[in-house]
Design a protein around this motif. Structure first.
Motif, PDB file in Angstrom:
ATOM      1  N   TYR A  91      21.816  74.959 -52.204  1.00 19.93           N
ATOM      2  CA  TYR A  91      22.664  74.112 -52.895  1.00 19.93           C
ATOM      3  C   TYR A  91      21.968  73.517 -54.219  1.00 19.93           C
ATOM      4  N   TYR A  92      22.974  73.173 -55.027  1.00 22.28           N
ATOM      5  CA  TYR A  92      22.721  72.787 -56.455  1.00 22.28           C
ATOM      6  C   TYR A  92      22.148  71.298 -56.451  1.00 22.28           C
ATOM      7  N   SER A  93      20.852  70.846 -56.500  1.00 20.08           N
ATOM      8  CA  SER A  93      20.454  69.510 -56.346  1.00 20.08           C
ATOM      9  C   SER A  93      20.731  68.815 -57.957  1.00 20.08           C
ATOM     10  N   THR A  94      21.370  67.706 -58.109  1.00 25.47           N
ATOM     11  CA  THR A  94      21.625  66.890 -59.216  1.00 25.47           C
ATOM     12  C   THR A  94      20.413  66.141 -59.389  1.00 25.47           C
ATOM     13  N   GLY A  95      19.458  65.769 -58.811  1.00 23.55           N
ATOM     14  CA  GLY A  95      18.571  64.822 -58.903  1.00 23.55           C
ATOM     15  C   GLY A  95      18.129  64.176 -57.503  1.00 23.55           C
ATOM     16  N   GLY A  96      17.553  62.881 -57.683  1.00 28.85           N
ATOM     17  CA  GLY A  96      16.945  62.248 -56.399  1.00 28.85           C
ATOM     18  C   GLY A  96      15.668  62.939 -56.048  1.00 28.85           C
ATOM     19  N   LEU A  97      15.420  62.618 -54.944  1.00 28.59           N
ATOM     20  CA  LEU A  97      13.916  63.209 -54.176  1.00 28.59           C
ATOM     21  C   LEU A  97      13.856  64.852 -54.464  1.00 28.59           C
ATOM     22  N   PRO A  98      14.899  65.442 -54.380  1.00 25.14           N
ATOM     23  CA  PRO A  98      14.627  66.960 -54.381  1.00 25.14           C
ATOM     24  C   PRO A  98      14.641  67.646 -55.820  1.00 25.14           C
ATOM     25  N   GLY A  99      14.803  66.526 -56.762  1.00 22.21           N
ATOM     26  CA  GLY A  99      14.895  66.794 -58.288  1.00 22.21           C
ATOM     27  C   GLY A  99      16.042  67.639 -58.433  1.00 22.21           C
ATOM     28  N   GLN A 100      16.211  68.264 -59.845  1.00 18.54           N
ATOM     29  CA  GLN A 100      17.200  68.860 -60.288  1.00 18.54           C
ATOM     30  C   GLN A 100      17.071  70.465 -60.355  1.00 18.54           C
ATOM     31  N   GLY A 101      18.033  71.099 -59.767  1.00 16.14           N
ATOM     32  CA  GLY A 101      17.828  72.556 -59.747  1.00 16.14           C
ATOM     33  C   GLY A 101      18.339  73.271 -58.221  1.00 16.14           C
ATOM     34  N   TRP A 102      18.328  74.475 -58.139  1.00 19.55           N
ATOM     35  CA  TRP A 102      18.595  75.058 -57.001  1.00 19.55           C
ATOM     36  C   TRP A 102      17.638  74.861 -55.924  1.00 19.55           C
ATOM     37  N   ARG A 103      18.124  74.432 -54.779  1.00 22.33           N
ATOM     38  CA  ARG A 103      17.072  73.980 -53.515  1.00 22.33           C
ATOM     39  C   ARG A 103      17.613  74.691 -52.382  1.00 22.33           C
TER      40      ARG A 103
END
Length: 342
Positions: free
Chosen positions: A293-305
């Motif tokens: 999924y594409y993370s928009t921020g938060g703990l996983p950070g921004q980018g594909w995760r």
């Protein structure tokens, strides 16, 4: 699945209203589909043929109607791109802008007015003078041979034959090559008796599955569709073909191969700070699906995760040669994907 392609020497011609000739050199190629015993997720990066490139005007009252310019040099005939009951051709917008890559099945062709009627309305941002291409769609007979010349395992019953599975929105329609017996010889649909299914089309940009009884390789020959493509995602699971003709991984990786990062998917999919909020890209790993999924921020950070992969950047993950699944959480949407320039 290994992909190879070559430049064709022939050209396709269409004439615009200004009498200027549009000339394109199609890129011909072939795909070798290496099927393993069991379920194989497939998508064709090639199309049978581009049959027309031309300039069109769009009906102001109904944007499912377009009129090909260039008469009398370009003269359509009745039912030219819809000869039967099932869709056989699709239109593609190739002019730059918000409608670039839009496709729609053709439902009628009229000689009067050089008119083409589409299943879907042309996007509002596409103006008169737009350039289109018309592509022939694959059918079961085109892709695998009217007599199964591709070499899939046939049988007198579906239980003994390879099965081609086409998504229908709620599951799969299943097809096989019957070698005789009660269902006769030819392409058949499971549960539909002796009806000939050779002209059943494969969805443009859609993925399919082949359940093979044994390992085998089959070859598909066609033309490469360059540029961007718009695809429609329904709520839930969508099978999407990887239309790029070269690989981002494997034995002969190419920088033009598609990855999560260069596919353009992040521009159209819904992202989120958690996977439960975002659309998912599911890629088969041989035992199950890796989910991204594409993370928009938060703990996983921004980018594909990747779900379960923490904060590790996944933008370099290659899209599979054949097909993958997009799980859409929200309402249906059209997104634009980039399969590279060829």
């Amino acid at each position: 699945m290994k992909r190879l392609f070559c430049i064709a020497a022939s050209c396709l011609l269409a004439v615009a209203a200004t009498a200027q000739t549009l000339v394109t050199t199609p890129i011909m190629g072939f795909l070798t589909l290496n099927l393993q015993a069991g379920t194989n997720f497939m998508g064709f990066a090639l199309l049978p043929s581009m049959e027309l490139q031309a300039v069109v005007n769009i009906s102001p009252g109904d944007r499912t109607h377009v009129f090909v310019q260039g008469a009398p040099q370009v003269a359509l005939t009745d039912n030219q791109f819809n000869p039967g009951a099932l869709p056989s051709h699709t239109i593609e917008i190739v002019s730059a802008g918000t409608g670039l890559g839009f496709t729609s099945a053709i439902v009628d062709t009229l000689a009067t007015g050089n008119e083409i009627v589409l299943a879907d309305a042309i996007p509002a941002g596409v103006l008169d003078g737009a350039t289109i291409k018309i592509w022939k769609l694959w059918t079961l007979a085109d892709a695998f041979g009217a007599d199964n010349s591709a070499g899939l395992t046939g049988g007198q019953t579906p239980e003994t034959a390879d099965l081609i599975q086409l998504p229908n929105g709620s599951g799969f329609d299943e097809f096989f090559y019957s070698t005789g017996g009660a269902q006769g010889i030819g392409w058949r649909q499971v549960g539909q008796g002796t009806a000939n299914q050779a002209s059943v089309p494969l969805e443009f940009s859609g993925g399919i599955a082949i359940r093979a009884r044994s390992p085998k390789s089959i070859v598909i020959v066609g033309q490469i569709k360059p540029g961007k493509t718009m695809i429609t995602l329904q709520t839930g699971n969508n099978f999407v073909a990887n239309l790029c003709p070269v690989n981002a991984s494997g034995d002969t990786p190419s920088t033009e191969g598609r990855t999560l990062g260069n596919s353009g998917l992040q521009a159209g999919l819904t992202g989120g700070i958690a996977s439960t909020q975002a659309d998912l890209v599911l890629i088969w790993n041989g035992q199950g699906y890796s989910q991204y999924y594409y993370s928009t921020g938060g703990l996983p950070g921004q980018g594909w995760r990747r779900i379960g992969g923490g904060v590790t950047d996944q933008s370099g993950v290659a899209l599979p040669d054949g097909a993958y699944i997009i799980f859409r959480r929200g309402a249906p949407v059209q997104i634009q994907v980039n399969q590279g320039n060829f």
